[in-house]
Design a protein around this motif. Sequence first.
Motif, mmCIF file in Angstrom:
data_model
loop_
_atom_site.group_PDB
_atom_site.id
_atom_site.type_symbol
_atom_site.label_atom_id
_atom_site.label_comp_id
_atom_site.label_asym_id
_atom_site.label_seq_id
_atom_site.Cartn_x
_atom_site.Cartn_y
_atom_site.Cartn_z
ATOM 1 N N UNK A 1 11.014 59.654 4.920
ATOM 2 C CA UNK A 1 11.534 60.339 3.731
ATOM 3 C C UNK A 1 11.025 59.692 2.457
ATOM 4 N N UNK A 2 11.068 58.375 2.400
ATOM 5 C CA UNK A 2 10.741 57.719 1.128
ATOM 6 C C UNK A 2 9.252 57.662 0.837
ATOM 7 N N UNK A 3 8.423 57.758 1.877
ATOM 8 C CA UNK A 3 6.983 57.752 1.608
ATOM 9 C C UNK A 3 6.561 59.017 0.864
ATOM 10 N N UNK A 4 7.374 60.065 0.982
ATOM 11 C CA UNK A 4 7.043 61.321 0.307
ATOM 12 C C UNK A 4 7.446 61.340 -1.167
ATOM 13 N N UNK A 5 8.119 60.301 -1.620
ATOM 14 C CA UNK A 5 8.651 60.303 -2.980
ATOM 15 C C UNK A 5 7.588 59.827 -3.967
ATOM 16 N N UNK A 6 7.207 60.709 -4.897
ATOM 17 C CA UNK A 6 6.081 60.337 -5.769
ATOM 18 C C UNK A 6 6.425 60.370 -7.257
ATOM 19 N N UNK A 7 7.669 60.709 -7.585
ATOM 20 C CA UNK A 7 8.029 60.859 -9.003
ATOM 21 C C UNK A 7 8.228 59.538 -9.706
ATOM 22 N N UNK A 8 8.333 58.453 -8.954
ATOM 23 C CA UNK A 8 8.675 57.160 -9.569
ATOM 24 C C UNK A 8 7.581 56.150 -9.296
ATOM 25 N N UNK A 9 7.596 55.106 -10.128
ATOM 26 C CA UNK A 9 6.709 53.995 -9.828
ATOM 27 C C UNK A 9 7.497 53.095 -8.879
ATOM 28 N N UNK A 10 7.242 53.295 -7.607
ATOM 29 C CA UNK A 10 8.106 52.673 -6.596
ATOM 30 C C UNK A 10 7.557 51.349 -6.099
ATOM 31 N N UNK A 11 8.445 50.399 -5.946
ATOM 32 C CA UNK A 11 8.101 49.137 -5.296
ATOM 33 C C UNK A 11 9.126 48.934 -4.183
ATOM 34 N N UNK A 12 8.655 48.485 -3.023
ATOM 35 C CA UNK A 12 9.573 48.276 -1.897
ATOM 36 C C UNK A 12 9.892 46.795 -1.759
ATOM 37 N N UNK B 1 1.272 43.169 -1.306
ATOM 38 C CA UNK B 1 1.262 43.564 -2.725
ATOM 39 C C UNK B 1 0.367 44.787 -2.923
ATOM 40 N N UNK B 2 -0.698 44.867 -2.144
ATOM 41 C CA UNK B 2 -1.604 46.005 -2.270
ATOM 42 C C UNK B 2 -0.910 47.315 -1.887
ATOM 43 N N UNK B 3 0.160 47.214 -1.107
ATOM 44 C CA UNK B 3 0.918 48.423 -0.702
ATOM 45 C C UNK B 3 2.187 48.563 -1.543
ATOM 46 N N UNK B 4 2.267 47.829 -2.637
ATOM 47 C CA UNK B 4 3.451 47.814 -3.513
ATOM 48 C C UNK B 4 4.715 47.409 -2.742
ATOM 49 N N UNK B 5 4.528 46.456 -1.839
ATOM 50 C CA UNK B 5 5.658 45.950 -1.048
ATOM 51 C C UNK B 5 5.860 44.466 -1.319
ATOM 52 N N UNK B 6 7.122 44.050 -1.354
ATOM 53 C CA UNK B 6 7.438 42.633 -1.559
ATOM 54 C C UNK B 6 8.271 42.174 -0.364
ATOM 55 N N UNK B 7 7.833 41.112 0.317
ATOM 56 C CA UNK B 7 8.562 40.721 1.536
ATOM 57 C C UNK B 7 9.809 39.881 1.275
ATOM 58 N N UNK B 8 10.793 40.080 2.144
ATOM 59 C CA UNK B 8 11.923 39.157 2.228
ATOM 60 C C UNK B 8 11.679 38.418 3.535
ATOM 61 N N UNK B 9 11.664 37.094 3.511
ATOM 62 C CA UNK B 9 11.380 36.350 4.732
ATOM 63 C C UNK B 9 12.684 35.974 5.437
#
Length: 489
Positions: free
Chosen positions: A44-55, A77-85
Motif C-alpha cells: 500500500x505505501x509504495x504506491x503513495x507518491x504525493x509526499x516526500x516520504x522517508x521510511x 539511504x539510496x532508497x530513502x530508508x533509515x534503519x533501526x538496529x
Amino acid sequence: CEKKDSQASKQRLLVVANRLPVSAVRGEDDSWQLNVSAGGLVSALLGVKEFETKWVGWAGVTVDDDKGRQTLTQALAAKRCVPVFLDDEIVQQYYNGYCNNILWPLFHYLGLPQEDRLTTTRSFQSQFDAYKKANRLFADVVQEQYEEGDVVWCHDYHLMFLPKYLKEQNSSMKVGWFLHTPFPSSEIHRTLPSRSELLRSVRAADLVGFHTYDYGRHFVSACTRILGLEGTPEGVEDQGKLTRVSAFPIGIDSNNFIKALELPEVQMHIKELEETFAGRRVILGVDRLDMIKGIPQKALAFEKFLEENPSWQDKVVLLQIAVPTRSGVPEYQKLSSQVHEIVGRINGRFGTLTAVPIHHLDRNLDFHKLCALYAVTDVALVTSIRDGMNLVSYEYVACQASKKGVLILSEFAGAAQSLGAGAILINPWNVTEVASSISYALDMPADEREKRHYHNFKHVTSHTSQEWAATYVSELNDTIIEAQLRTTQ
Ligand code: ADQ
C-alpha cells in the motif's frame, strides 16, 4: 526545474513501521542486497507518491559491527530508508515474542497463547519490556530524522508505544498512528495484561486510524471501559484532550496492476499459465502463510467441494501461493506442517496419474508473475478467519478486467465491507458453505460475473492507496489545526 519545484512543495512524511519496504541480506564481500518485502503495508505505501516520504524501520537483519551498520545505512539511504538496529535478543522478545506471539493472535481473536500458559506469563513481562525498549529505539531514530513541520505516521501493532514516546520528546510533533490489523472487541483486549498502558500510549497520537468503522468503535469502547475515558463522536476525550479516531479503509495502487498487464513479460506469463492449465478451471489463493489467512480451512473446503462434485474432479485446480513469514515463531512452523499434511492428504485422495487438485507453493512470487496469475484465474478464494483489510482481494479485482472472475471473500476480512456487494461472502469456518460457493462461482453466468466485477472494479480503482494516504495525512493536519484553535479559544 519544474520537477524540482514539485518535489520541494511536497510535504515531508516520515513513515515509521517495524519493517522497511526492503529486507537486507549481507553478501560474503560485506555488500548489501536489498529485496522488496512482501506484505500488505509495503504494497500500500509504495504506491503513495504525493509526499516526500522517508521510511524508518528495521531491515530484517541483525548487524552487530559498526562497519556493517554504516554500510547498510548508506545502502538504505539510496532508497530513502533509515534503519533501526535491533539485536537478536530484542528481535526474539519484541518481534517474535510480544508482537507476533501475543498481539497478533489477540488482535485476530485467537486469544493469548494457549500452550504452556505459565511460561507465557513468566516470559510476558520480559517480552513487554523488550517491546517498550524496541519502541524507544524507533523513537530515537525518528527524533534524529525529524524536521520541523514533518508528519510522522506510525504504523501497526508493533509500535503502540511510539506515539507516547514521540510526544514526550517533542509535544508539537504531528503524530498519527494507523492499525493494519483489526482492533478486537474490548472484551478481548481486556484479557491482555498490559491493556491499559497500550491504550494510553496510542492515545498520545493526534489521529488514530483503522481500516473500518467497527475497529475504531472497538478501540473507543476499550478506552471508555478499560481506561474510564469519555467516548465522543470524534474519538476519545480525557480532560479536554481529544484523540481523534477514524476509519481510513486502505486501497491499492490499482493503476500499477492494470498497466502491468500490458507488459510483454506479463503477457508471456499469462500465455504460459493458460497453456499449463488448459482444459481446467483455476481457483487462486495468495496469502502469507499465516494462521489468520485460513489456509487449512480453504483446503478443507476445497476437499468438500471435490467430494460433493465428482464431475469437477480433474477439471479444477486450487493454486495456493503461500509466502512463508515469521518462520522464527513456533506457531508458524506448526502451521506450515499442518498445511502440508492436509494438502498431501487431499492430493493423495483426489489426484490422478496426470494431475493433482491442489498446487501448493511456499514462495514469494515476483510482481509480474503475480499479475499474470491474478489475470488468468477463474476464482479467487480468500478465507481469512480475521483480516484487517486483505489487499489480495483488491489486487485480484484490479487484474480481472477482461476475464471477470469471481471473488469469494471471507466476511471476517475488512474488505468484505467494501467489496461485499460484488463478492460472494462466506464464513470460512463453514466448509459446506464455502464448498457450495465454489460450485456457484464456477457455474456463475457471464452477466452476473460482469455485474459483480463492475461493482468491485469501480471501488478498487477509485479508492486507491494514494487516496488513502492523502486523506489520512490531510485529516491529521486538520486535526492539529483544530486542536490549536481549541487551545487558543
Ligand atoms: P497482510 O496480512 O500481509 O497485510 P494483505 O492485505 O492481503 O495481507 O496483503 C498481502 C500483500 O502481500 C499483497 O500485496 C500481496 O500481493 C502480497 N503477497 C502475499 N503473498 C504473496 C506471494 N506469495 N508472493 C508475492 N506477494 C505476495 C496486513 C493486514 C491486512 C491489511 C494489510 C494492509 O494483515 O489485513 O490489508 O496489512 O493494511
